[in-house]
Scaffold this motif. Structure first.
Motif, PDB file in Angstrom:
ATOM      1  N   PHE A   1      19.457  -6.094  -0.436  1.00  0.00           N
ATOM      2  CA  PHE A   1      20.519  -5.689   0.473  1.00  0.00           C
ATOM      3  C   PHE A   1      19.872  -4.949   1.642  1.00  0.00           C
ATOM      4  CE2 PHE A   1      24.108  -2.362   0.889  1.00  0.00           C
ATOM      5  CZ  PHE A   1      24.641  -3.021   1.978  1.00  0.00           C
TER       6      PHE A   1
ATOM      7  N   THR B   1      17.011   0.047   4.072  1.00  0.00           N
ATOM      8  CA  THR B   1      18.080   0.523   3.177  1.00  0.00           C
ATOM      9  C   THR B   1      17.489   1.310   2.005  1.00  0.00           C
ATOM     10  OG1 THR B   1      17.939  -1.547   1.970  1.00  0.00           O
ATOM     11  CG2 THR B   1      19.692  -1.389   3.633  1.00  0.00           C
TER      12      THR B   1
ATOM     13  N   ILE C   1      18.737   9.926  -4.378  1.00  0.00           N
ATOM     14  CA  ILE C   1      19.236   9.537  -3.053  1.00  0.00           C
ATOM     15  C   ILE C   1      19.503  10.802  -2.248  1.00  0.00           C
ATOM     16  CG2 ILE C   1      21.097   8.415  -1.748  1.00  0.00           C
ATOM     17  CD1 ILE C   1      19.565   6.366  -3.375  1.00  0.00           C
TER      18      ILE C   1
ATOM     19  N   HIS D   1      20.331  11.984   1.768  1.00  0.00           N
ATOM     20  CA  HIS D   1      20.740  11.411   3.048  1.00  0.00           C
ATOM     21  C   HIS D   1      20.294  12.265   4.227  1.00  0.00           C
ATOM     22  CE1 HIS D   1      23.082   8.162   1.403  1.00  0.00           C
ATOM     23  NE2 HIS D   1      23.689   8.991   0.579  1.00  0.00           N
TER      24      HIS D   1
ATOM     25  N   SER E   1      25.486  -1.385   6.046  1.00  0.00           N
ATOM     26  CA  SER E   1      24.547  -0.648   5.195  1.00  0.00           C
ATOM     27  C   SER E   1      24.088   0.578   5.978  1.00  0.00           C
ATOM     28  CB  SER E   1      23.322  -1.504   4.815  1.00  0.00           C
ATOM     29  OG  SER E   1      22.522  -1.733   5.955  1.00  0.00           O
ATOM     30  N   THR E   2      23.384   1.485   5.319  1.00  0.00           N
ATOM     31  CA  THR E   2      22.907   2.687   6.013  1.00  0.00           C
ATOM     32  C   THR E   2      21.928   2.305   7.121  1.00  0.00           C
ATOM     33  OG1 THR E   2      21.131   3.024   4.403  1.00  0.00           O
ATOM     34  CG2 THR E   2      23.213   4.171   3.981  1.00  0.00           C
TER      35      THR E   2
HETATM   36  O1  LIG Z   1      23.116   1.058   2.560  1.00  0.00           O
HETATM   37  C1  LIG Z   1      22.097   1.254   1.860  1.00  0.00           C
HETATM   38  O2  LIG Z   1      21.062   1.798   2.272  1.00  0.00           O
HETATM   39  C2  LIG Z   1      22.116   0.860   0.448  1.00  0.00           C
HETATM   40  O3  LIG Z   1      21.127   0.477  -0.099  1.00  0.00           O
HETATM   41  C3  LIG Z   1      23.398   1.114  -0.298  1.00  0.00           C
HETATM   42  C4  LIG Z   1      23.411   2.553  -0.639  1.00  0.00           C
HETATM   43  C5  LIG Z   1      24.135   3.425   0.129  1.00  0.00           C
HETATM   44  C6  LIG Z   1      24.133   4.783  -0.201  1.00  0.00           C
HETATM   45  C7  LIG Z   1      23.384   5.234  -1.267  1.00  0.00           C
HETATM   46  C8  LIG Z   1      22.661   4.342  -2.026  1.00  0.00           C
HETATM   47  C9  LIG Z   1      22.682   2.999  -1.718  1.00  0.00           C
END
Ligand SMILES: O=C(O)C(=O)Cc1ccccc1
Length: 283
Positions: free
Chosen positions: A6, A11, A84, A86, A130-131
């Motif tokens: 993905f 990502t 995870i 951010h 996606s991010t």
């Molecule tokens: O959008 C992304 O980077 C992903 O892989 C999906 C996701 C989004 C937020 C936390 C973990 C995965």
């Protein structure tokens, strides 16, 4: 070996892939979860990596629906659990009160809901595919006052700056990612042994679901054989209210005698039951 994930590049899924891939993998960024699962089904890639569940936000519905509804030949062959964290990302250094628009994958926006509410109360929060796509778009349109939520890898890849780190609502945020393969790809199956614990994922639906106690009867097939349930989720069957598919993760392999008997028993109560994979549990 070609492994779809993905994407686009940057990502959290790409990070999970790189952290868990064997040597010699050719990583192929795909634009969506659906495209990734389908590429495995079609054989365009030999394996796929997608997120399935987050500790703060729960299931990644696109993954459950793609596995249960959109494809029949794709199974889970491994899982990876990753921390995870951010970052708030922009093209240039910005004060928080200069940010008018912030975009990310809905799962990331939800994992940072408190930060968005308290620190960016005037920003419009948008959904991106996606991010890393959100970070890529911030870099591409180059307009001031735009930010994205993503990881450091994406900020570096798209030439952006990290304004804040660790903006998720709770420390200890983790996401579970799964490796996918076609069910007829024997090289993907991890044999029993080696002291590893296994899990089995199944989805079941229908049958007596309009009668009292149906779900209890289904789950009793597991309980009475000592099979431990580690997760249960429901998703709509898209045939009106009151009809659901149930996704269940169990401890053990599908060919363990107790699990095999439990699944055979479960199947007698259902219109449909599919094993979505038997795979080593994340350490
Ligand atoms: O959008 C992304 O980077 C992903 O892989 C999906 C996701 C989004 C937020 C936390 C973990 C995965």
């Amino acid at each position: 070996m070609r492994v779809g994930y993905f994407g686009p590049r940057g990502t959290f899924t790409e990070e999970a892939l790189r952290a868990s891939a064997p040597d010699g993998v050719d990583a192929v960024a795909l634009p969506s979860i659906y495209a990734t699962v389908l590429a495995v089904q079609d054989g365009a890639v030999r394996r796929g990596v997608v997120p399935i569940e987050n500790a703060l936000e729960g299931s990644v519905d696109a993954t459950l629906d793609a596995l249960a509804v959109e494809t029949e030949d794709v199974v889970i062959v491994d899982e990876v659990v990753r921390p995870i964290s951010h970052c708030l990302i922009a093209l240039e250094e910005l004060e928080l009160d200069e940010i008018r628009i912030v975009a990310s994958h809905p799962q990331a926006n939800a994992q940072c809901a408190r930060f968005l509410r308290e620190r960016l109360p005037r920003a419009v929060v948008l959904a991106a595919s996606s991010t890393s796509e959100a970070v890529r778009m911030v870099a591409e349109d180059g307009e001031a006052g735009r930010a994205a939520i993503g990881n450091r890898l994406a900020a570096e890849l798209y030439g952006c700056r990290v304004l804040r780190e660790g903006i998720e609502d709770l420390a200890g945020n983790v996401t579970r990612f799964v490796w996918l393969a076609r069910h007829d790809d024997e090289a993907a199956v991890v044999p029993a042994g080696g002291g590893r614990r296994f899990k089995t994922s199944v989805v079941f639906w229908g049958g007596g679901d309009a009668t009292p106690g149906w779900l209890v009867r289904c789950l009793s097939e597991l309980a009475s054989r000592g099979v431990n349930l580690t997760r249960i989720e429901s998703r709509p069957r898209r045939m009106g209210l009151g009809h659901y598919m149930f996704f269940v993760d169990l401890e053990g392999r599908a060919d363990d005698p107790a699990v095999a008997e439990a699944l055979a028993g479960l199947g007698t109560h259902c219109e449909g039951l599919r094993t979505l994979g038997t795979y080593p549990a994340a350490r």
